[in-house]
Each structure stands twice: as C-alpha cells, then as structure tokens.
Design a protein around this motif. Structure first.
Motif, short mmCIF file in Angstrom:
data_model
loop_
_atom_site.label_atom_id
_atom_site.label_comp_id
_atom_site.label_asym_id
_atom_site.label_seq_id
_atom_site.Cartn_x
_atom_site.Cartn_y
_atom_site.Cartn_z
N MET A 125 1.58 -0.31 -6.05
CA MET A 125 1.65 0.85 -6.94
C MET A 125 0.72 1.90 -6.36
O MET A 125 -0.17 1.57 -5.57
N PHE A 126 0.91 3.12 -6.77
CA PHE A 126 0.01 4.17 -6.30
C PHE A 126 -0.05 5.29 -7.33
O PHE A 126 0.82 5.43 -8.18
N TYR A 127 -1.13 6.04 -7.22
CA TYR A 127 -1.31 7.26 -8.00
C TYR A 127 -1.77 8.32 -7.02
O TYR A 127 -2.60 8.05 -6.15
N VAL A 128 -1.24 9.52 -7.13
CA VAL A 128 -1.70 10.65 -6.32
C VAL A 128 -1.97 11.83 -7.25
O VAL A 128 -1.21 12.09 -8.17
N SER A 129 -3.09 12.52 -6.99
CA SER A 129 -3.38 13.72 -7.77
C SER A 129 -2.57 14.87 -7.19
O SER A 129 -1.98 14.76 -6.11
N GLU A 130 -2.57 15.97 -7.89
CA GLU A 130 -1.83 17.15 -7.44
C GLU A 130 -2.31 17.57 -6.06
O GLU A 130 -3.50 17.64 -5.79
N LEU A 141 -8.56 11.30 -6.04
CA LEU A 141 -7.53 11.99 -5.26
C LEU A 141 -6.29 11.11 -5.11
O LEU A 141 -5.17 11.61 -5.20
N PHE A 142 -6.49 9.83 -4.86
CA PHE A 142 -5.37 8.89 -4.87
C PHE A 142 -5.89 7.48 -5.04
O PHE A 142 -7.06 7.18 -4.83
N SER A 143 -4.96 6.61 -5.45
CA SER A 143 -5.28 5.21 -5.64
C SER A 143 -4.10 4.39 -5.17
O SER A 143 -2.94 4.79 -5.37
N TYR A 144 -4.38 3.26 -4.54
CA TYR A 144 -3.34 2.38 -4.00
C TYR A 144 -3.65 0.95 -4.44
O TYR A 144 -4.77 0.48 -4.25
#
Length: 142
Positions: free
Chosen positions: A97-102, A73-76
């Motif tokens: 950095m981060f990643y977020v899903s829709e 769902l997300f990554s930090y």
C-alpha cells in the motif's frame, strides 16, 4: 480516479487479510534515518500473532518519508502473512500500500513477498525505497 480505485482496493485487501486473523499479540519496532537536507524517514516493523492459530504470524514494514518540518511526503507499506511449522515458513499472502502527498507520485512498486522496491518522485527529487520482510521457521519476523 485510477489511483483512488487502487487505494480503495488496497484497503479492502487489508480488511480481508486482517479480518482472517484475530491478533492476540503485536510487537512493533521503529528506527529513524536523518538525511542531509533535513528530511527524515522512519521504518516501522510490526509482528502480529494470530489469536486462534499459533502457527500463523503477520508481518509488515512501513517506510514513511517526512520533509524537514515533519510533514509526511509519502509512505510505503508491505504486509505478508506467514504459516510456519518449525522447519519452514511459507508466505500465504502479501500486498503493498502507499500514500503520497500532493506533488508526489509513485513511479514503481514491486514486492515478491520478501523483497520490495518502490520509487517515489516529486518531479525534482526521486527516492527509492527498498524493504525486506521475512519469517523464520519458528515464526520470527525480520
């Protein structure tokens, strides 16, 4: 468009920071956290030693949050480069950095080189992530 530009800039920062260090050794440790609703998270810490500079180490921690089906769902991620000499360790550069899903978005992000906090939300749920990254005077990442 702004989020995409930030992601690209973050990746460029990583490449610049990582290209200045040719890693010769790397240690990784992962721990998991299970939540009551079936979701879970993994926190991974990494320590990388410089090949040609023995008094430099790079440390990172990554928090990844999954739904009960195992979808990210997300990554930090926080990352810091330290120089140490046996009496002290100094932060010589850090970033997040981060990643977020829709459906998810990052609401807040702060990192001073040691303590990080980020807040992620999907409109119904809000998750606060707190990570700490430090280096001992002898170059041990924790």
């Amino acid at each position: 468009m702004i989020h995409r530009a930030k992601r690209i800039l973050s990746l460029l920062c990583i490449l610049c920071l990582c290209s200045s260090v040719a890693a010769s050794a790397s240690d990784t440790e992962t721990r998991a956290v299970q939540y009551f609703d079936g979701s879970y998270a993994e926190v991974t810490g990494t320590e990388e030693r410089a090949k040609d500079w023995t008094e430099m180490v790079m440390g990172s921690k990554q928090f990844t949050y999954y739904d009960p089906q195992g979808n990210v769902l997300f990554s930090y991620i926080i990352k810091t480069r330290y120089v140490y000499d046996g009496t002290k360790a100094e932060d010589t550069g850090h970033f997040t950095m981060f990643y977020v899903s829709e459906g998810w978005e990052k609401q807040e992000d702060s990192f001073d080189g040691k303590h990080a906090k980020a807040v992620f939300s999907n409109g119904e749920t809000e998750k606060t992530v707190r990570l700490t990254l430090s280096c001992s005077k002898n170059g041990k990442i924790s």
